[in-house]
Enzyme design. Structure first.
Site, PDB file in Angstrom:
ATOM      1  CG  HIS A  95      -1.820   1.181   1.337  1.00 28.89           C
ATOM      2  ND1 HIS A  95      -2.035   1.808   2.549  1.00 28.89           N
ATOM      3  CD2 HIS A  95      -2.540   1.858   0.424  1.00 28.89           C
ATOM      4  CE1 HIS A  95      -2.864   2.828   2.358  1.00 28.89           C
ATOM      5  NE2 HIS A  95      -3.182   2.887   1.086  1.00 28.89           N
ATOM      6  CG  HIS A 131      -2.617   3.396   6.084  1.00 23.84           C
ATOM      7  ND1 HIS A 131      -1.503   3.516   5.292  1.00 23.84           N
ATOM      8  CD2 HIS A 131      -2.846   4.619   6.601  1.00 23.84           C
ATOM      9  CE1 HIS A 131      -1.073   4.769   5.322  1.00 23.84           C
ATOM     10  NE2 HIS A 131      -1.868   5.466   6.104  1.00 23.84           N
TER      11      HIS A 131
END
Lengths: 174, 820
Positions: free
Chosen positions: A103, A122
């Protein structure tokens, strides 16, 4: 080396909506579907062949931290203790992955009890047994896997990477 | 050989002279900013900073969260209508204050689904198609519009406006925007004048938050900044990590982790501040709960795992507790509200024991929630609580009362108009609504029942939605649609080689006998289009300029950066084509009044429609006044928050949060109504022991229209999944990855079992929309009679094991998604 190109993979994906099962048939059809007009993206990067460890030194569930294809790319070599997709070795349970989240590059933490990588940034989660499949998270690709070879003497070599390493334009830096 | 998807191991470098465009994600309400880079195929930038558009040194590893990393899913190769090919990169914008370079799995894979004839998006609709010779075949715009206009006009003249039914997008973002919405509304409401209108995800033309409107609160009153400033955030029926991911990660989570305390002290001086607390009301332990606990500690997260359909009982109980503790905001109630006594009578008439019995929530948990919402802080300042609700509440037991009970709790505690407060929806898709007024009444007519199943309408125009699986009680809807459209197919089959006049005459004859003429306007050949007589190809996000607002009313320009495939056109142009044809047909007959109703569609540019649409938002939360495209372009991905107050020196001045003035609000008393007949019948029948809750998953968007064409996503969700508790799975003999059938008297659906303890035993959770298994086959025909909004979130079913599919579970992960 890898390398069914992504283009061919996608071409297959278009007609195979049942996805995960159908793509088992990938290699043969992939080659047949190769198309010369989209070669710009197909790469055969000059991946080095680097020894990561001797198989005898790996213990199930214990991370072996190393780097590939260069020191700036942290990877983890793992003996999972149960068969994994693309696992090598007598138990087909040895795999290696990038330790940067696909990511935004967070430093992944491995949890042996679930066989998963976790990103503290995250909260993405990847399954080591399932070729780095994203369990949940915001990454746009599964976790890049390091392609491994086991030689006759029991040494494990890294020979390539499936998927783009976070923070790079090409896995092998210019 | 691995069957798990991995993208390329390199992406091309955008050269310094790459064209750059500013846009916003086409998907969820959060509206993350993106930058688009476009340059000719065969060319690449250099690896050094001065040699590429991102000014990045590609000879080195970039640091984490660089905001300049291009993943393979962000890139594609496109072909313009003139045959020229380009690289396109759709990159999250690190300078956008909504996402700060962050992105979800949905928006981050936008590049993957740009139209490309050698990719899974190759099946985009490129040309109009007409049903003839037993199938749908390409034709010109002229023929398609001519036939459609003839059938519409003949029906309108013979049977009146309500014989033309529609189910259309009302979105912002992809495909929608103020431009397309205005043209659609002008066509159907000013032109046709039909009451048989419905919005993409529901059977009627209604607000999903009528109760909030009646209370005086617009759907999106707060700013994302308020989530950084709140003392407590209460999520009601929302799984924000998976459905408003970047709002949750960039604005809510930092507050819970204490990262915004400095900002709180700076912006709200004179009161004590701490890390925010989170309350989540959800029958399921979601990823949102798990991530919040991991980030902020369990002591700062309260999960109220209520029984399905009992939100009203819970929210009224919290109001009662807060009132009894004397934590209500008496000044606010006195100065800013009406109708408090009626509300008080409702919350006091429900005993706490009754609420505990209905909801399954303990008194201690309710008390903790009451404290977090309203117990004054150590310095006696009121707590600032932000109430955010979405489909779990909106599509719950009874839409009107569900929303009202949340609004009442916010009014009771004075949480509107101040920093760190608010009460509104989180939102699903973005907003871009501007239309002339709907000619129908409240409660609006149930179009599925009256117009389609009931036969009141003869023409049905569907755009930007997939109702054969997405509407409630979908199986019966599908049967009715198939039967009625088949009558027109048969009639057309009898006119082989016939002229257009003969075709229209045959169609009208079939419509007279109960047939339905179906027009489907979309970007893909969706399941609903299989029944259509006319299929119209629409342009998509990136293929036209459009404007929309996000969940904090942030208005931006989404620039066109590529051609639509084939001869596909923006929805507004398609509506204008049909309007022009009807206008000229009426004028030719000397019917000037009818002709005038279809006049005013002679726009030349997207911006001309945007300007025309400003008439439809005057005084609303979306009001953008005199704003122009050039002004928005100058503001880039940060745009301006509507309503726009004024244009100062060419710059629109916006509104951070609503109700900072002395606006009055009204309490809407909302007693828990009990279960409706349809649900109670299922509850009383032992053949359907499982409560079926449903919702979205992180990796998928809406009906998965784009995701079906993202191999990475389909590798994760090849079939819709259903979460089953281990205890129930054990009794049914079901293991991970096996196919199961869920069934009740309304229909049945197959799904892939995922064994997880996220739901209580006896409760399952299924993915809401997946073309390989429509959950809505199981939903009842019940709608809230006050609003005509369905109870999508609650039905009951039996479950039986079908069996394993070879290769399925080997290629999927069954690690629970709700552990962080």
């Amino acid at each position: 080396m890898s390398n069914v190109s992504r283009r061919n993979f996608l071409r297959l994906g278009a007609c195979a909506i049942s996805g995960a099962c159908a793509v088992n048939a990938l290699p043969a059809i992939g080659r047949a579907a190769e198309s010369p007009d989209i070669t710009t993206l197909r790469t055969t990067l000059p991946y080095p062949r680097i020894k990561l460890a001797a198989i005898g030194r790996l213990k199930a569930g214990v991370e072996h931290l190393t780097a590939y294809p260069d020191p700036a790319s942290p990877v983890v070599l793992l003996k999972l203790g149960r068969p994994a997709i693309e696992g090598i070795g007598p138990d087909q349970d040895i795999v290696a992955f990038s330790r940067r989240c696909s990511h935004m590059g967070g430093a992944l933490v491995f949890r042996a009890e679930t066989g998963t990588f976790h990103c503290p940034l995250h909260y993405a989660m990847f399954d080591a047994q399932k070729d780095g499949l994203m369990v949940i998270g915001q990454a746009t690709d599964n976790l890049p896997r390091i392609e491994l070879e086991l030689d006759a003497t029991g040494d494990i070599y890294a020979v390539g990477v499936k998927g783009l390493l976070y923070g790079r334009q090409a896995n092998v830096l210019a | 050989m691995s069957a798990i998807y991995h993208g390329d191991d390199r992406v091309p470098i955008p050269p310094s002279d790459a064209q750059q465009f500013s846009t916003v994600c086409s998907y969820c309400i959060v509206g993350c900013g993106y930058k688009v880079y476009k340059w000719p195929l065969g060319k690449e930038g250099g690896a050094l900073p001065h040699q590429n558009a991102l000014q990045v040194d590609y000879t080195k590893q970039q640091p984490e969260q660089s905001g300049t990393w291009i993943s393979p899913a962000m890139h594609n190769v496109i072909t313009e209508r003139n045959g020229r090919r380009f690289n396109v990169v759709v990159l999250p914008d690190k300078d956008c204050i909504v996402n700060k370079g962050n992105h979800s799995v949905r928006g981050g894979t936008h590049g993957d689904v740009l139209y490309a004839s050698d990719r899974p998006t190759a099946d985009r609709l490129t040309h109009p198609q007409l049903y003839r010779g037993g199938g749908q075949f390409p034709t010109t715009w002229d023929e398609a519009i001519e036939l459609g206009a003839r059938v519409i006009k003949a029906s309108l003249d013979k049977w009146g406006p309500d014989t033309i039914a529609m189910k259309f997008f009302d979105h912002g973002g992809g495909g929608g925007g103020f431009e397309n919405n205005w043209a659609v509304g002008k066509f159907f409401f000013t032109g046709i004048g039909t009451k048989m209108a419905s919005i993409h995800n529901r059977p009627a033309y209604n607000s999903e938050v009528f109760a909030s409107g009646d209370a005086g609160i617009a759907p999106l009153p707060s700013a994302y900044l308020d989530a950084e400033l709140a003392d407590t955030i209460m999520l009601i029926g929302a799984n924000s990590y998976e459905t408003q991911s970047i709002y949750f990660l960039e604005h809510i989570l930092p507050n819970l982790g204490g990262a915004t305390i400095d900002q709180k002290q700076r912006l709200i001086p004179g009161e004590t501040h701490a890390s925010g607390k989170l309350i989540v009301v959800d029958p399921r332990r979601t990823a949102t709960v798990a991530v919040a606990e991991a980030h902020a500690g369990k002591e700062n997260v309260l999960h109220l795992q209520i029984n399905n359909g009992t939100d009203i009982a819970l929210l009224n109980a919290l109001s009662r507790l807060i009132y009894e503790q004397r934590w209500a905001d008496q000044n606010f109630i006195t100065q800013r509200t009406n109708n408090f006594p009626a509300f008080q009578q409702v919350f006091q008439s429900q005993s706490l024991d009754e609420a505990i019995r209905l909801t399954g929530i303990s008194k201690a948990q309710m008390m903790t929630a009451a404290e977090w919402i309203a117990k004054p802080k150590a310095d006696t300042a009121r707590r600032r609580t932000l109430f955010l609700y979405e489909k779990g509440l909106i599509w719950g037991l009874k839409n009107y009362e569900n929303v009202a009970s949340a609004v009442d709790l916010a009014l009771l505690t004075g949480n509107l108009g101040k920093p760190g407060t608010g009460c509104g929806r989180l939102g699903g898709h973005q907003e871009g609504y501007s239309r002339p007024a709907y000619p129908g009444q409240r409660p609006p007519v149930n179009v599925d029942e009256v117009a389609i199943k009931g036969g009141a309408s003869k023409v049905f125009w569907v755009a930007g939605c997939n109702p054969v699986g997405g509407t409630l009680n979908a199986q019966s809807f599908r049967v009715a649609l198939a039967q009625r459209t088949a009558l027109v197919n048969q009639a057309l089959g009898s006119t082989n080689g016939g002229s257009l006049d003969e075709k229209v005459s045959a169609i009208m004859n079939a419509l007279d006998k109960g047939g339905l003429f179906l027009i489907v306007q979309d970007i893909y050949p969706i399941e609903t289009a299989q029944y259509a007589h006319l299929v119209l190809p629409a342009a998509q996000w990136g293929e036209m300029n459009l404007t929309s607002i996000n969940g904090e009313r942030r208005l931006r320009l989404y620039q066109k950066f590529m051609d639509a495939p084939g001869i596909a056109e923006p929805d507004w142009k398609i509506m204008a084509r049909m309007a022009h044809r009807l206008e000229s047909a009426y004028r030719a007959e000397g019917k000037t009044e009818m002709a005038a109703r279809f006049a005013g569609f002679a726009w030349n540019t997207d911006e001309e429609v945007f300007r025309a649409a400003s008439a439809g938002v005057k005084g609303a939360q979306e009001d953008y006044g005199e704003t122009t495209y050039a002004m928005l372009q100058a503001l880039g991905t940060n745009g301006v928050q509507t309503p726009v107050q004024e244009i100062r020196n060419g710059v629109p001045m916006g509104t951070t949060r609503l109700y900072t003035d002395d606006k009055m609000f009204t309490f809407i008393p909302a007693p828990w109504p009990g279960f409706p007949r349809q649900i109670q019948t299922l509850i009383d029948d032992a053949r359907y022991p499982f409560w079926v809750n449903n919702g979205r998953a992180n990796h998928g968007w809406q009906t998965l229209y784009d995701d079906l064409r993202k191999p990475y996503v389909m590798g994760r969700e090849p079939l819709p999944h259903v979460e089953i508790h281990p205890q129930d799975a054990g009794q049914l003999g079901i293991t991970n990855g096996e196919l199961v059938e869920l069934f009740n008297p309304y229909g049945s659906v197959t799904a892939m079992a995922v064994i997880v303890d996220a739901n209580a035993p006896g409760h399952v959770f299924m993915l809401f929309e997946h073309p390989k298994g429509w959950l809505n086959n199981l939903t009842t025909d019940y709608v809230d009679p006050a609003t005509t909004i369905p109870y999508y979130k609650g039905t009951k079913a039996g479950i039986r094991r079908i069996g394993g599919l070879p290769g399925m579970n080997e290629c999927l992960s069954f690690v629970p998604t709700n552990r962080a």
